[in-house]
Write a protein that holds these residues in place. Structure first.
Motif, PDB file in Angstrom:
ATOM      1  N   THR A 275     -51.734 -30.803  24.101  1.00 44.50           N
ATOM      2  CA  THR A 275     -50.276 -30.840  23.930  1.00 44.50           C
ATOM      3  C   THR A 275     -49.901 -30.506  22.499  1.00 44.50           C
ATOM      4  O   THR A 275     -48.964 -29.745  22.253  1.00 44.50           O
ATOM      5  N   LEU A 276     -50.631 -31.071  21.533  1.00 43.48           N
ATOM      6  CA  LEU A 276     -50.357 -30.771  20.127  1.00 43.48           C
ATOM      7  C   LEU A 276     -50.572 -29.288  19.818  1.00 43.48           C
ATOM      8  O   LEU A 276     -49.795 -28.687  19.065  1.00 43.48           O
ATOM      9  N   LEU A 277     -51.624 -28.700  20.394  1.00 43.13           N
ATOM     10  CA  LEU A 277     -51.856 -27.274  20.186  1.00 43.13           C
ATOM     11  C   LEU A 277     -50.733 -26.433  20.784  1.00 43.13           C
ATOM     12  O   LEU A 277     -50.305 -25.435  20.185  1.00 43.13           O
ATOM     13  N   ALA A 278     -50.252 -26.818  21.944  1.00 44.75           N
ATOM     14  CA  ALA A 278     -49.146 -26.085  22.571  1.00 44.75           C
ATOM     15  C   ALA A 278     -47.874 -26.200  21.732  1.00 44.75           C
ATOM     16  O   ALA A 278     -47.156 -25.216  21.546  1.00 44.75           O
ATOM     17  N   ILE A 279     -47.615 -27.390  21.208  1.00 41.85           N
ATOM     18  CA  ILE A 279     -46.430 -27.578  20.347  1.00 41.85           C
ATOM     19  C   ILE A 279     -46.566 -26.746  19.090  1.00 41.85           C
ATOM     20  O   ILE A 279     -45.626 -26.073  18.650  1.00 41.85           O
ATOM     21  N   SER A 280     -47.750 -26.753  18.494  1.00 43.44           N
ATOM     22  CA  SER A 280     -48.002 -25.979  17.282  1.00 43.44           C
ATOM     23  C   SER A 280     -47.794 -24.486  17.532  1.00 43.44           C
ATOM     24  O   SER A 280     -47.176 -23.785  16.719  1.00 43.44           O
ATOM     25  N   ALA A 281     -48.303 -23.987  18.652  1.00 46.95           N
ATOM     26  CA  ALA A 281     -48.136 -22.575  18.987  1.00 46.95           C
ATOM     27  C   ALA A 281     -46.662 -22.228  19.215  1.00 46.95           C
ATOM     28  O   ALA A 281     -46.199 -21.166  18.786  1.00 46.95           O
ATOM     29  N   ALA A 282     -45.931 -23.124  19.859  1.00 49.04           N
ATOM     30  CA  ALA A 282     -44.506 -22.879  20.104  1.00 49.04           C
ATOM     31  C   ALA A 282     -43.719 -22.842  18.799  1.00 49.04           C
ATOM     32  O   ALA A 282     -42.858 -21.981  18.602  1.00 49.04           O
ATOM     33  N   VAL A 283     -44.037 -23.755  17.891  1.00 48.22           N
ATOM     34  CA  VAL A 283     -43.341 -23.785  16.594  1.00 48.22           C
ATOM     35  C   VAL A 283     -43.666 -22.522  15.806  1.00 48.22           C
ATOM     36  O   VAL A 283     -42.774 -21.890  15.213  1.00 48.22           O
ATOM     37  N   ALA A 284     -44.936 -22.118  15.800  1.00 49.88           N
ATOM     38  CA  ALA A 284     -45.332 -20.905  15.075  1.00 49.88           C
ATOM     39  C   ALA A 284     -44.653 -19.671  15.665  1.00 49.88           C
ATOM     40  O   ALA A 284     -44.204 -18.793  14.922  1.00 49.88           O
ATOM     41  N   ALA A 285     -44.555 -19.608  16.994  1.00 45.47           N
ATOM     42  CA  ALA A 285     -43.894 -18.474  17.629  1.00 45.47           C
ATOM     43  C   ALA A 285     -42.404 -18.451  17.303  1.00 45.47           C
ATOM     44  O   ALA A 285     -41.822 -17.388  17.068  1.00 45.47           O
ATOM     45  N   PHE A 286     -41.802 -19.617  17.252  1.00 43.83           N
ATOM     46  CA  PHE A 286     -40.365 -19.703  16.959  1.00 43.83           C
ATOM     47  C   PHE A 286     -40.074 -19.330  15.512  1.00 43.83           C
ATOM     48  O   PHE A 286     -39.164 -18.560  15.221  1.00 43.83           O
ATOM     49  N   LEU A 287     -40.875 -19.846  14.579  1.00 46.58           N
ATOM     50  CA  LEU A 287     -40.637 -19.600  13.154  1.00 46.58           C
ATOM     51  C   LEU A 287     -41.207 -18.269  12.687  1.00 46.58           C
ATOM     52  O   LEU A 287     -40.784 -17.735  11.664  1.00 46.58           O
ATOM     53  N   GLY A 288     -42.195 -17.763  13.395  1.00 46.95           N
ATOM     54  CA  GLY A 288     -42.821 -16.512  12.986  1.00 46.95           C
ATOM     55  C   GLY A 288     -43.969 -16.707  12.018  1.00 46.95           C
ATOM     56  O   GLY A 288     -44.630 -15.760  11.640  1.00 46.95           O
TER      57      GLY A 288
END
Length: 94
Positions: free
Chosen positions: A50-63
């Motif tokens: 779950t933490l990895l998925a959240i991290s990937a989503a934040v990175a995708a959103f922020l670039g």
């Protein structure tokens, strides 16, 4: 004399269904109790996936990759409401 077999079969089926409903009611109560305990504990464990998925989503959103300092489980109906608003807003009404 009437044939009692269909009535007996029906009564047996009703008794079986009542027993099954009683079993299912007990299982639902256990599940609800478990959910209540988890909710009252306040702090649930968040898995690594779950933490990895959240991290990937934040990175995708922020670039860019970002450091996640805290993740909290929030029980709110607002997320669902905002999601529904977004879906409704995306539809053309004309």
């Amino acid at each position: 004399m009437k044939n009692k077999q269909p009535e007996d079969d029906l009564l047996a089926l009703i008794a079986l269904m009542r027993a099954e409903i009683g079993t299912l009611t007990g299982r639902v109560s256990q599940l609800e109790h478990g959910l209540d305990e988890r909710a009252s504990a306040g702090r649930g464990e968040i898995g690594e996936e779950t933490l990895l998925a959240i991290s990937a989503a934040v990175a995708a959103f922020l670039g860019v990759p970002a450091r996640i300092r805290q993740v909290r489980v929030v029980h709110s109906k607002v997320w669902a409401q905002v999601g529904r608003i977004g879906v409704h807003a995306s539809h053309r009404l004309n």
